[in-house]
Design an enzyme around this catalytic site. Structure first.
Site, PDB file in Angstrom:
ATOM      1  N   GLY A  26       0.848  -1.349  -0.095  1.00 30.18           N
ATOM      2  CA  GLY A  26       0.066  -0.106  -0.007  1.00 30.18           C
ATOM      3  C   GLY A  26       0.679   1.332   0.180  1.00 30.18           C
ATOM      4  O   GLY A  26       0.970   1.866   1.070  1.00 30.18           O
ATOM      5  N   GLU A  61      12.479  -4.179  -4.238  1.00 28.71           N
ATOM      6  CA  GLU A  61      11.521  -4.725  -5.104  1.00 28.71           C
ATOM      7  C   GLU A  61      12.215  -4.752  -6.660  1.00 28.71           C
ATOM      8  O   GLU A  61      11.709  -5.098  -7.725  1.00 28.71           O
ATOM      9  CB  GLU A  61      10.316  -3.612  -5.077  1.00 28.71           C
ATOM     10  CG  GLU A  61       9.344  -3.752  -6.236  1.00 28.71           C
ATOM     11  CD  GLU A  61       8.287  -2.442  -6.195  1.00 28.71           C
ATOM     12  OE1 GLU A  61       8.391  -1.560  -5.376  1.00 28.71           O
ATOM     13  OE2 GLU A  61       7.290  -2.656  -7.131  1.00 28.71           O
ATOM     14  N   SER A  85       8.104   4.636 -12.869  1.00 28.00           N
ATOM     15  CA  SER A  85       7.944   4.576 -14.272  1.00 28.00           C
ATOM     16  C   SER A  85       9.356   5.087 -14.864  1.00 28.00           C
ATOM     17  O   SER A  85      10.489   5.426 -14.221  1.00 28.00           O
ATOM     18  CB  SER A  85       7.075   6.092 -14.619  1.00 28.00           C
ATOM     19  OG  SER A  85       7.682   7.316 -14.298  1.00 28.00           O
TER      20      SER A  85
HETATM   21  C1  LIG Z   1       0.508  -2.874 -12.983  1.00 29.00           C
HETATM   22  C2  LIG Z   1       0.913  -1.946 -11.955  1.00 29.00           C
HETATM   23  C3  LIG Z   1       0.802  -2.608 -10.477  1.00 29.00           C
HETATM   24  C4  LIG Z   1       1.033  -1.769  -9.448  1.00 29.00           C
HETATM   25  N1  LIG Z   1       1.047  -2.230  -8.116  1.00 29.00           N
HETATM   26  C5  LIG Z   1       1.033  -1.480  -7.034  1.00 29.00           C
HETATM   27  C6  LIG Z   1       0.986  -1.947  -5.945  1.00 29.00           C
HETATM   28  O1  LIG Z   1       0.953  -3.097  -5.542  1.00 29.00           O
HETATM   29  N2  LIG Z   1       1.302  -0.985  -4.652  1.00 29.00           N
HETATM   30  C7  LIG Z   1       1.458   0.337  -4.825  1.00 29.00           C
HETATM   31  O2  LIG Z   1       1.463   0.968  -3.959  1.00 29.00           O
HETATM   32  N3  LIG Z   1       1.395   0.791  -6.137  1.00 29.00           N
HETATM   33  C8  LIG Z   1       1.381   0.106  -7.280  1.00 29.00           C
HETATM   34  N4  LIG Z   1       1.314   0.613  -8.589  1.00 29.00           N
HETATM   35  C9  LIG Z   1       1.323   1.938  -8.504  1.00 29.00           C
HETATM   36  C10 LIG Z   1       2.809   2.427  -9.316  1.00 29.00           C
HETATM   37  O3  LIG Z   1       3.867   2.620  -8.373  1.00 29.00           O
HETATM   38  C11 LIG Z   1       2.533   4.138  -9.903  1.00 29.00           C
HETATM   39  O4  LIG Z   1       1.517   3.717 -10.729  1.00 29.00           O
HETATM   40  C12 LIG Z   1       3.740   4.644 -10.187  1.00 29.00           C
HETATM   41  O5  LIG Z   1       4.513   4.935  -9.173  1.00 29.00           O
HETATM   42  C13 LIG Z   1       3.340   5.750 -11.162  1.00 29.00           C
HETATM   43  O6  LIG Z   1       2.791   6.758 -10.267  1.00 29.00           O
HETATM   44  P1  LIG Z   1       1.287   7.294 -10.863  1.00 29.00           P
HETATM   45  O7  LIG Z   1       0.620   6.195 -11.532  1.00 29.00           O
HETATM   46  O8  LIG Z   1       0.759   8.110  -9.628  1.00 29.00           O
HETATM   47  O9  LIG Z   1       1.839   8.354 -12.118  1.00 29.00           O
HETATM   48  P2  LIG Z   1       2.439   9.751 -11.837  1.00 29.00           P
HETATM   49  O10 LIG Z   1       3.269   9.948 -10.508  1.00 29.00           O
HETATM   50  O11 LIG Z   1       1.010  10.697 -11.663  1.00 29.00           O
HETATM   51  O12 LIG Z   1       2.817  10.149 -12.995  1.00 29.00           O
HETATM   52  C14 LIG Z   1       2.201  10.514 -14.255  1.00 29.00           C
HETATM   53  C15 LIG Z   1       3.250  10.628 -15.532  1.00 29.00           C
HETATM   54  O13 LIG Z   1       3.982  11.689 -15.106  1.00 29.00           O
HETATM   55  C16 LIG Z   1       5.702  11.400 -15.185  1.00 29.00           C
HETATM   56  N5  LIG Z   1       6.294  12.023 -14.011  1.00 29.00           N
HETATM   57  C17 LIG Z   1       5.813  12.065 -12.599  1.00 29.00           C
HETATM   58  N6  LIG Z   1       6.743  12.954 -11.972  1.00 29.00           N
HETATM   59  C18 LIG Z   1       7.839  13.069 -12.778  1.00 29.00           C
HETATM   60  C19 LIG Z   1       9.255  13.507 -12.698  1.00 29.00           C
HETATM   61  N7  LIG Z   1       9.593  14.034 -11.688  1.00 29.00           N
HETATM   62  N8  LIG Z   1       9.938  13.652 -13.903  1.00 29.00           N
HETATM   63  C20 LIG Z   1       9.540  13.200 -15.078  1.00 29.00           C
HETATM   64  N9  LIG Z   1       8.267  12.530 -15.220  1.00 29.00           N
HETATM   65  C21 LIG Z   1       7.339  12.368 -14.165  1.00 29.00           C
HETATM   66  C22 LIG Z   1       5.468   9.763 -14.838  1.00 29.00           C
HETATM   67  O14 LIG Z   1       6.599   9.195 -15.463  1.00 29.00           O
HETATM   68  C23 LIG Z   1       4.067   9.248 -15.694  1.00 29.00           C
HETATM   69  O15 LIG Z   1       4.695   9.252 -16.952  1.00 29.00           O
HETATM   70  C24 LIG Z   1       1.091  -0.066  -9.779  1.00 29.00           C
HETATM   71  C25 LIG Z   1       1.149   0.321 -11.009  1.00 29.00           C
HETATM   72  C26 LIG Z   1       0.930  -0.676 -11.812  1.00 29.00           C
HETATM   73  C27 LIG Z   1       0.802  -0.029 -13.531  1.00 29.00           C
END
Ligand SMILES: Cc1cc2nc3c(=O)[nH]c(=O)nc-3n(C[C@H](O)[C@H](O)[C@H](O)COP(=O)(O)OP(=O)(O)OC[C@H]3O[C@@H](n4cnc5c(N)ncnc54)[C@H](O)[C@@H]3O)c2cc1C
Length: 406
Positions: free
Chosen positions: A130, A247, A384
């Site tokens: 989480g 991880e 990402s």
């Molecule tokens: C299949 C899957 C399984 C997952 N499982 C888990 C889980 O079990 N537990 C959990 O806690 N999370 C989980 N996640 C979440 C995952 O860790 C987040 O999706 C990831 O960290 C990106 O955060 P966000 O989705 O909020 O995107 P955002 O942080 O909102 O990013 C949106 C876009 O902006 C870009 N971006 C953001 N900040 C910057 C920056 N500083 N510089 C350049 N670009 C930037 C990102 O690269 C992305 O393209 C999972 C995600 C997926 C897809």
């Protein structure tokens, strides 16, 4: 870069091969050869076999249920299991053992270790992660789930999202804001929360593949005991970062083997479909081949450091970026080789989402299209691609830090 193995190490490899020969059916061709319930039955029985052999957490000391293997032996075990097409644990063990177990050994109190470690190895507790919230993904320090002390318990209110396997877990390790007045990264605690309580609601999210592997998790006056904080109150950021190292680290050793096996299947499919004389397909296959070779060298570099006693640190970002970007492209090629057949799904889907299909899987649309769809997520989860590039730039290449938003 020299991950050569001593004669003693090669002797251990033979021991692992003998273990696999003894425990696997004689006609074993990889998990991909199984269908339907046979997959779940095999994985459940195989996990029990590994548990009994102390191979679920092979590097842990025997007092915590590990096999006390050296770094070299752990690498050999992982290599041989991957080559044989068997999993290194059950579907939940990446969260319970790899992430939380390793973190507890580093940060947990004696009481936490002696309570949770045997239970997660025995499969009595199943865990999920989480961390992410709607406003805290890449910017994880922004977590807003609120944790307030009420007598001997933490009371939690807020929301998590993208919680993989949350619908299958009975515990969640979670990051919560325990001091809203401290600077962002300093007021966070890492808490161990039971999910089987009225204050926790899990809502599945449907993915592009049609599966629901991840969830939203809502906390409404959810509770956990005061002592369920790992690494100290308001020290959760340091604990969270250690866990991310575990991880992201693992794929460097086993990834190149999996991707080579997958590419061999792809070449076979191109051959079956008479496409190995197509100059464009040949060129794209050659591109994939070169990427897998580079991945092997990257893996060997990480392995050399690991065998020399270094934990995977920011270097893990290089292999994470590399395999996840590669996997999007190779699976697109898989779909292109299938051609119009990709529009009609037949054959079993991969046994687990978000990686290559299992060795031994048939070259069906069910295998390739599903892997293609889920490979889109590889460049997002566990940080990402943009974030990996930031880590590489700032922490490895020592480039100036990106400007903070105003
Ligand atoms: C299949 C899957 C399984 C997952 N499982 C888990 C889980 O079990 N537990 C959990 O806690 N999370 C989980 N996640 C979440 C995952 O860790 C987040 O999706 C990831 O960290 C990106 O955060 P966000 O989705 O909020 O995107 P955002 O942080 O909102 O990013 C949106 C876009 O902006 C870009 N971006 C953001 N900040 C910057 C920056 N500083 N510089 C350049 N670009 C930037 C990102 O690269 C992305 O393209 C999972 C995600 C997926 C897809």
């Amino acid at each position: 870069m020299d991950p050569t193995y001593s004669p003693e190490a090669e002797a251990y490899r033979e021991k692992v091969q003998a273990f696999l020969a003894e425990k696997l059916p004689s006609n074993w061709n990889g998990l991909g050869g199984l269908e339907g319930d046979d997959i779940t039955d095999f994985v459940t029985a195989w996990r029990k076999t590994l548990y009994e052999a102390n191979y679920l957490a092979p590097g842990w000391p025997s007092e915590y249920g590990g096999a006390g293997l050296t770094a070299t032996e752990q690498v050999i075990l992982a290599e041989e299991f991957t080559r044989a097409g068997v999993p290194s644990g059950g579907p939940n063990d990446v969260f319970g053992i790899q992430m939380l177990g390793n973190t507890l050994l580093m940060w947990g109190t004696e009481e936490q270790k002696s309570h949770y470690i045997p239970r997660l190895l025995a499969g009595e507790d199943t865990w999920c992660q989480g961390y992410s919230e709607p406003d805290a993904g890449s910017d994880l320090g922004n977590v807003g789930l609120r944790a307030e002390l009420d007598g001997d318990e933490w009371v939690l209110n807020g929301q998590k999202i993208w919680t993989s396997a949350g619908h299958l877990a009975d515990h969640i390790f979670t990051l919560a804001r325990s001091d809203p007045d401290s600077p962002k990264h300093k007021g966070i605690s890492f808490l161990l929360v039971p999910m089987d309580q009225p204050g926790i609601e899990v809502r599945p999210i449907k993915m592009i593949s049609g599966e629901s592997e991840f969830n939203e998790v809502f906390y409404t006056d959810a509770r956990c005991p005061k002592e369920n904080v790992v690494g100290g109150v308001n020290n959760g950021w340091a604990v969270a970062m250690s866990l991310l190292g575990f991880e992201r680290g693992e794929a460097a050793a086993t990834g190149p083997i999996r991707y080579q096996t997958e590419l061999d299947r792809l070449i076979e499919m191109a051959r079956e479909r008479g496409l190995t004389t197509d100059p464009v397909i040949r060129q794209r296959l050659a591109w994939c081949h070169s990427k897998v070779q580079i991945m092997k060298f990257l893996g060997q570099r990480t392995l050399t450091q690991f065998l020399a006693g270094h934990h995977p640190g920011p270097d893990g970002a290089i292999s994470k970026l590399y395999w996840s970007e590669y996997h999007r492209v190779v699976t697109e090629l898989g779909v292109d080789i299938l051609g119009a057949d990709a529009l009609y799904i037949e054959g079993r889907p991969p046994s687990s989402s978000f990686q290559t299909d299992d060795p031994g899987a048939a070259n069906t649309s069910g295998s390739w299209v599903n892997t293609f769809l889920n490979a889109r997520a590889g460049t997002i989860y566990a940080g990402s691609s943009q974030i990996q590039r930031n880590i590489i730039g700032e922490m490895i290449l020592q480039l100036p830090k990106e400007p903070k938003p105003a």
